[in-house]
Structure formats: structure tokens, C-alpha cells
Motif scaffolding. Structure first.
Motif, PDB file in Angstrom:
ATOM      1  N   SER A 199      11.765   3.407   1.646  1.00  0.00           N
ATOM      2  CA  SER A 199      10.258   3.457   1.980  1.00  0.00           C
ATOM      3  C   SER A 199       9.204   2.546   0.941  1.00  0.00           C
ATOM      4  CB  SER A 199       9.880   4.797   1.899  1.00  0.00           C
ATOM      5  OG  SER A 199       9.731   5.459   0.550  1.00  0.00           O
ATOM      6  N   LEU A 200       8.220   2.285   1.418  1.00  0.00           N
ATOM      7  CA  LEU A 200       7.249   1.391   0.598  1.00  0.00           C
ATOM      8  C   LEU A 200       6.686   2.181  -0.468  1.00  0.00           C
ATOM      9  CD1 LEU A 200       5.299  -0.975   0.628  1.00  0.00           C
ATOM     10  CD2 LEU A 200       3.656   0.135   2.013  1.00  0.00           C
ATOM     11  N   GLY A 201       6.767   3.612  -0.361  1.00  0.00           N
ATOM     12  CA  GLY A 201       6.303   4.403  -1.485  1.00  0.00           C
ATOM     13  C   GLY A 201       7.330   4.364  -2.190  1.00  0.00           C
ATOM     14  N   SER A 202       8.758   4.277  -2.107  1.00  0.00           N
ATOM     15  CA  SER A 202       9.749   4.232  -3.189  1.00  0.00           C
ATOM     16  C   SER A 202       9.823   2.859  -3.870  1.00  0.00           C
ATOM     17  CB  SER A 202      10.937   4.605  -2.464  1.00  0.00           C
ATOM     18  OG  SER A 202      11.168   5.824  -2.091  1.00  0.00           O
TER      19      SER A 202
ATOM     20  N   HIS B 278       2.326  13.656  -3.148  1.00  0.00           N
ATOM     21  CA  HIS B 278       2.489  13.119  -1.700  1.00  0.00           C
ATOM     22  C   HIS B 278       3.834  12.643  -1.550  1.00  0.00           C
ATOM     23  CE1 HIS B 278      -1.818  14.042  -1.434  1.00  0.00           C
ATOM     24  NE2 HIS B 278      -1.851  13.415  -2.568  1.00  0.00           N
ATOM     25  N   VAL B 279       4.692  12.584  -2.848  1.00  0.00           N
ATOM     26  CA  VAL B 279       5.992  11.847  -2.626  1.00  0.00           C
ATOM     27  C   VAL B 279       6.865  12.448  -1.610  1.00  0.00           C
ATOM     28  CG1 VAL B 279       7.924  11.498  -3.652  1.00  0.00           C
ATOM     29  CG2 VAL B 279       6.136  11.257  -4.895  1.00  0.00           C
ATOM     30  N   HIS B 280       7.519  11.577  -0.512  1.00  0.00           N
ATOM     31  CA  HIS B 280       8.092  12.116   0.603  1.00  0.00           C
ATOM     32  C   HIS B 280       9.485  11.358   0.700  1.00  0.00           C
ATOM     33  CE1 HIS B 280       8.745  14.274   4.320  1.00  0.00           C
ATOM     34  NE2 HIS B 280       9.412  12.689   4.798  1.00  0.00           N
ATOM     35  N   ARG B 281      10.964  12.077   0.497  1.00  0.00           N
ATOM     36  CA  ARG B 281      12.097  11.350   0.341  1.00  0.00           C
ATOM     37  C   ARG B 281      12.201  10.310  -0.292  1.00  0.00           C
ATOM     38  NH1 ARG B 281      16.114  14.598   2.646  1.00  0.00           N
ATOM     39  NH2 ARG B 281      15.106  15.874   4.032  1.00  0.00           N
TER      40      ARG B 281
ATOM     41  N   ALA C  53      17.082   7.390  -4.077  1.00  0.00           N
ATOM     42  CA  ALA C  53      17.892   7.712  -5.157  1.00  0.00           C
ATOM     43  C   ALA C  53      17.496   6.608  -6.226  1.00  0.00           C
ATOM     44  CB  ALA C  53      19.223   7.730  -4.840  1.00  0.00           C
ATOM     45  N   TYR C  54      17.473   5.661  -5.927  1.00  0.00           N
ATOM     46  CA  TYR C  54      17.139   4.504  -7.094  1.00  0.00           C
ATOM     47  C   TYR C  54      15.687   4.792  -7.658  1.00  0.00           C
ATOM     48  CZ  TYR C  54      16.416  -0.213  -9.300  1.00  0.00           C
ATOM     49  OH  TYR C  54      16.472  -1.095 -10.015  1.00  0.00           O
ATOM     50  N   ALA C  55      14.616   5.047  -7.033  1.00  0.00           N
ATOM     51  CA  ALA C  55      13.399   5.458  -7.541  1.00  0.00           C
ATOM     52  C   ALA C  55      13.250   6.576  -8.364  1.00  0.00           C
ATOM     53  CB  ALA C  55      12.267   5.530  -6.324  1.00  0.00           C
ATOM     54  N   SER C  56      14.089   7.534  -7.778  1.00  0.00           N
ATOM     55  CA  SER C  56      14.186   8.686  -8.589  1.00  0.00           C
ATOM     56  C   SER C  56      15.044   8.500  -9.875  1.00  0.00           C
ATOM     57  CB  SER C  56      15.007   9.861  -7.891  1.00  0.00           C
ATOM     58  OG  SER C  56      14.341  10.149  -6.530  1.00  0.00           O
TER      59      SER C  56
END
Length: 520
Positions: free
Chosen positions: A312-315, A351-354, A357-360
Motif C-alpha cells: 500500500s502507498l501508506g506502508s 488510520h493505519v490499515h493492513r 510486514a516490512y513497514a511494521s
């Protein structure tokens, strides 16, 4: 100046007029270059006669000039290679230079031929000197600030204060900039909210297609002057900011920005600031934060550390912002840059959604990195304190600097904990990878469990850890836990998570961009 601006604002760019437009824009750049002889901040003694004359033009002229310069940037008109320039020909007759001899003509025309060759040789041929110079002229006009001298008597409505919290007698004050005002009041030609509400604008208003402007910015954002225009629009023009926020293709603007942040080592700190401030302004909107997590990117070809498919763009934003923090920590060591990056992440948190794994993993590793830096500073401070007590060394400014830096990193750690808390409090069922990341690295939180600044935030994190650790202990399993089995258990229990025992620290909060004054 009136004649130049009237021509630029009233005459459309055409094959016949493009040469004169080009030379007038060059002339404007030269005339306004007197600012290069002044200091970094405007002062009453500064003398800029030509740009001051531009500021005194009528509102109709100002509006038409701003509109025409924006249209030149959007349309990117090309100078025709076989146009009828008066230097080359005059109604089919011999040109001026042809009359003075071929040797002089070849000498003077060499730069022109070289430029044409380079444009023709380029693969895209998309460069437009008219568009580039129009943008430069527009940026100079909208960001010019003329100081008001103490002897001038100016109505308060026509004064711009650099700091609204400072007394008018103490703070530097500036004349109102009509070009900046015209840009801030620009309207979308396809929709005008004021007209719909029955509150039509008084006087001339700049109107153009926001869709075309959005697409042009997305195409040209690798150029820092385009970045400055985008900042000026999202910061000053509420209508354009709202238009950007409702677009479903936010990657058009965000991908070039994130790529430039990815290559932060090639940018100056000022350029990085501008990119981060744009993201910070946009992240103040909850719709934006929700949208970036729903937009899935098939690939990110410029990201070299690992393959990123269907992320995702957010990730990607989270990964790039954390990467920027780590780069700043090792190279620039700029506190303000850290603060901006963390503020963006904090705005995105609820607002984080899904989250991938790498970003987390990068989010938890950010806390680990900052905690190790904090531990070193705390150890250094304690060593110096013990030596001062034993009279081995005398107190100095070094110990004060260490205390200040330690306090800064305490604030950084707290913000990161707030980000993790926001995800776990508001979006845990949608983010199993974040739960896995804190389970996998739960030992990094242990040293701060009893810290007075962090203990209430860590209570929530340990509530989540205890919940999922107990579910893992209850699960009878033959052999060791694999990543897939842990994620399967987390996904199963995320659906049954009700948030019992979680404390709400912030119902509605937002880190906002507060400009430090237009003189900066």
C-alpha cells in the motif's frame, strides 16, 4: 513593468508571440534579481524598484499574470524550431544577422543552434523554457515580501505580520503581496464552492483547471521549483488542498515526493524540509490518511533494498519516513527534521490499515534504534554526574548539552510509542503484522516499562502483548512456532479482540504544520 505585465497577462502564447514571451520572462528574472544583493531576510532599507513596481499593479493585471504563468506551467508550450523570429527573417526577407555577414551570424546564433540541437536530441523533448521561466517568475512574485518602514502609515488590513503572536511594534511587518493573494484565492474552473453557496468573489479571480494543474505537478515534481509551487498551493490555497485530498490517484503526487526522500542523500536539508512539510500538511486530514492505505501499488521500481510488490502507498510512506529519520540521525542530525517525520507518522497512526510486514518491522526497529541512542546518552550523563560528584571534573556546558539531547530523544521515543499506541488502540484488528512485529521484538520495550515518561503508554502495549502471549500459551502445538502459524493465530484472535484494558490517551489529535514566518 506595467507594459511587460500587461503583455504577459493579456497575450496568449502562440508561434508568433512565444519569442517575445520568452524574452520578457527573461527580462523579468533579471529585473527582479536585485534581491540577490540583499540579506536572507527582508529589511526596510532594501531597494527593489522593479519588483516593487510589479506589486503596485491593478488587481486585474495581477490576476491575469498569475493565471497566464500557471497556464504556461500546465500547458508547457514549446518554442517552434522553424518559427519566424525577427532575428532570423522578416516577412520572408533576409534576417538582421544575415545582413551583417555570416561570420557574425554564426557567432551570435551558436547558443540558439546548440539549444535546438539538445532539445531535438532529448528522448522526450518535454522541456519547456517558457514553462520553466514562467514558474520561476511566479515563485519570485508570490514569495516577495517588502518590509514596512517605521515611517510608513499603512492600514492594518494591508499588513502581514510574520508572527501573529508578537506585538505589531516588535515583529517585522510586510506589505500585502497581491500575487500571493491571487494564487491563494485561485478557483477550479470546473467547480467554484463560493458561487455554489451564493457568495460570489468580489473582483477578478484566477480560474484554471485544478485537474490539469494536479497532473502537471505530478509530472514535474522532480524539479525543486515545482515542489515549491506545490507547497505554496497546499499551504495557502484551501480549495486546491481540498481538491488534492479528494483525488483517488494520490500516488501521482506522492510517489515523486517519496522517491526524492528515498534519495535524501542527494538533497539539501532545505529540500527535504519542503517535501516533509507538504506531507505533514496533507496528513492533517483523516481522509488522506485513510486513502493512502487503500491505494495498492503493484511495484516500487526505485526502491533498491528489497522487492516491494502489492504494497500500500501508506506502508511505503511509513518505510520512507523511517528511512529518512535514520538517514538524518546518521548524517544531518537535525531535530526539526526528526520532528516533522514523526509528526507525519503520528497523524497516520490511527488510520493505519493492513500495514505491511516490512513497514511494521521498520516501525519497531525505529524504536529500538532510538532507545539505544537514548541509553548511550543516559549512560554518558550518569558517568559525567558521578565524576562531578567525585570532583574528578568540573561542571561545564557539555553536561548541559547531553541533558538537552537526552530530553530530545525522550520526546522522540514518546512519539514513537504514541504512534504504536494509536495503531493498537484504533486499528489493531486491521493490522496483524504490527502485532506480530511487537511480539517478535517485545524485549525492546522492557527497559522502559517503569520509566515515568513512558509507563502509561507501555501499559497498552503490554496489555496487547499479554493478550496474545496468553493465547499462544493456551495453544497446544507440536514443535516450534513458525511465522505462518503465529500470524494465523494473531489473525484469528484479532477478530475477537475487544480492547479490554486499553487506555485512550488521545481521542482526536493532530500534529499540525505551523510556519515560522514567510521571511523564512
Amino acid at each position: 513593468m506595467k507594459g511587460v505585465l500587461n503583455y504577459i497577462g493579456s497575450v496568449d502564447v502562440s508561434p508568433e508571440s512565444c519569442y517575445l514571451h520568452h524574452e520578457l520572462l527573461n527580462l523579468m528574472l533579471v529585473l527582479m534579481s536585485t534581491q540577490l544583493c540583499s540579506g536572507p531576510s527582508p529589511e526596510p532599507k532594501d531597494v527593489h524598484p522593479f519588483i516593487d513596481a510589479a506589486m503596485l499593479q491593478e488587481s486585474t493585471t495581477v490576476g491575469s499574470v498569475v493565471q497566464k504563468l500557471l497556464l504556461n506551467f500546465v500547458r508547457r508550450p514549446q518554442i517552434p524550431l522553424n518559427g519566424s523570429h525577427p532575428v532570423f527573417s522578416d516577412n520572408g526577407g533576409p534576417g538582421v544577422l544575415q545582413r551583417v555577414g555570416s561570420a557574425a551570424a554564426n557567432l551570435v546564433l551558436l547558443p540558439y543552434y546548440t539549444f535546438n540541437y539538445l532539445v531535438n536530441a532529448s528522448a522526450e523533448g518535454a522541456t519547456s523554457q517558457l514553462a520553466d521561466n514562467s514558474l520561476l517568475v511566479l515563485l519570485i512574485l508570490i514569495h516577495y515580501r517588502k518590509c514596512i518602514s517605521m515611517t510608513e502609515s499603512i492600514p492594518i488590513d494591508n499588513i502581514y505580520m510574520s508572527d501573529s503572536n508578537t506585538n505589531i511594534k516588535d515583529a517585522p511587518s510586510f506589505h500585502e503581496n497581491p500575487y500571493c493573494k491571487a494564487l491563494n484565492n485561485a478557483k477550479d474552473i470546473q467547480f467554484d464552492r463560493a458561487d455554489v453557496e451564493g457568495n460570489a468573489q468580489n473582483g477578478p479571480v484566477v480560474r484554471l483547471s485544478f485537474a490539469s494543474l494536479f497532473d502537471a505537478l505530478g509530472t514535474c515534481l522532480k524539479d525543486e521549483s515545482s515542489v515549491l509551487l506545490l507547497y505554496s498551493l497546499v499551504h495557502g490555497n484551501c480549495d486546491f488542498q481540498e481538491y488534492v485530498l479528494v483525488r483517488t490517484d494520490l500516488d501521482t503526487l506522492l510517489m515523486p515526493i517519496l522517491e526524492m526522500l528515498y534519495n535524501a542523500s542527494r538533497k539539501t536539508s532545505n529540500q527535504i524540509y519542503m517535501l516533509l512539510i507538504i506531507l505533514l500538511i496533507l496528513s492533517q486530514d483523516s481522509t488522506f490518511n485513510a486513502s493512502v492505505h487503500k491505494l495498492v501499488l503493484p511495484s516500487v521500481p526505485w526502491y533498491q533494498e528489497r522487492l516491494m510488490h502489492q504494497t500500500s502507498l501508506g506502508s511505503l510512506m511509513v518505510v520512507i519516513l523511517i528511512r529518512t529519520i535514520k538517514y538524518n540521525l546518521s548524517k544531518l542530525r537535525d531535530v526539526y527534521l526528526h520532528t516533522n517525520c514523526l509528526a507525519i507518522l503520528a497523524n497516520m497512526g490511527p488510520h493505519v490499515h493492513r500495514l505491511s510486514a516490512y513497514a511494521s518491522q521498520r516501525l519497531v526497529s525505529l524504536f529500538d534504534m532510538l532507545s539505544r541512542k537514548y541509553a548511550k546518552l543516559a549512560e554518558l550523563k550518569n558517568d559525567k554526574a558521578s565524576k562531578i560528584i567525585s570532583d574528578q571534573i568540573e561542571p561545564d556546558n557539555i553536561s548541559d548539552d547531553t541533558s538537552t539531547e537526552l530530553h530530545i530523544y525522550t520526546d522522540f521515543l514518546r512519539i514513537v510509542l504514541e504512534i504504536v499506541n494509536a495503531i493498537l488502540t484504533y486499528a489493531l484488528p486491521r493490522n496483524p503484522e504490527v502485532v506480530y512485529a511487537i511480539l517478535h521484538r517485545q524485549e525492546v520495550f522492557q527497559p522502559f516499562k517503569n520509566h515515568p515518561r513512558f509507563n502509561e503508554l507501555l501499559e497498552n502495549i503490554y496489555t496487547v502483548l499479554d493478550f496474545f502471549n496468553s493465547r499462544m500459551d493456551m495453544q497446544q502445538l507440536d514443535g516450534e512456532w513458525s511465522v505462518d502459524k503465529v500470524l494465523e493465530l494473531i489473525n484469528k484472535n484479532c477478530r475477537s479482540w475487544r480492547g479490554e484494558g486499553m487506555k485512550i490517551f488521545f481521542q482526536s489529535w493532530c500534529h499540525k504544520f505551523v510556519p515560522c514566518g514567510d521571511s523564512c
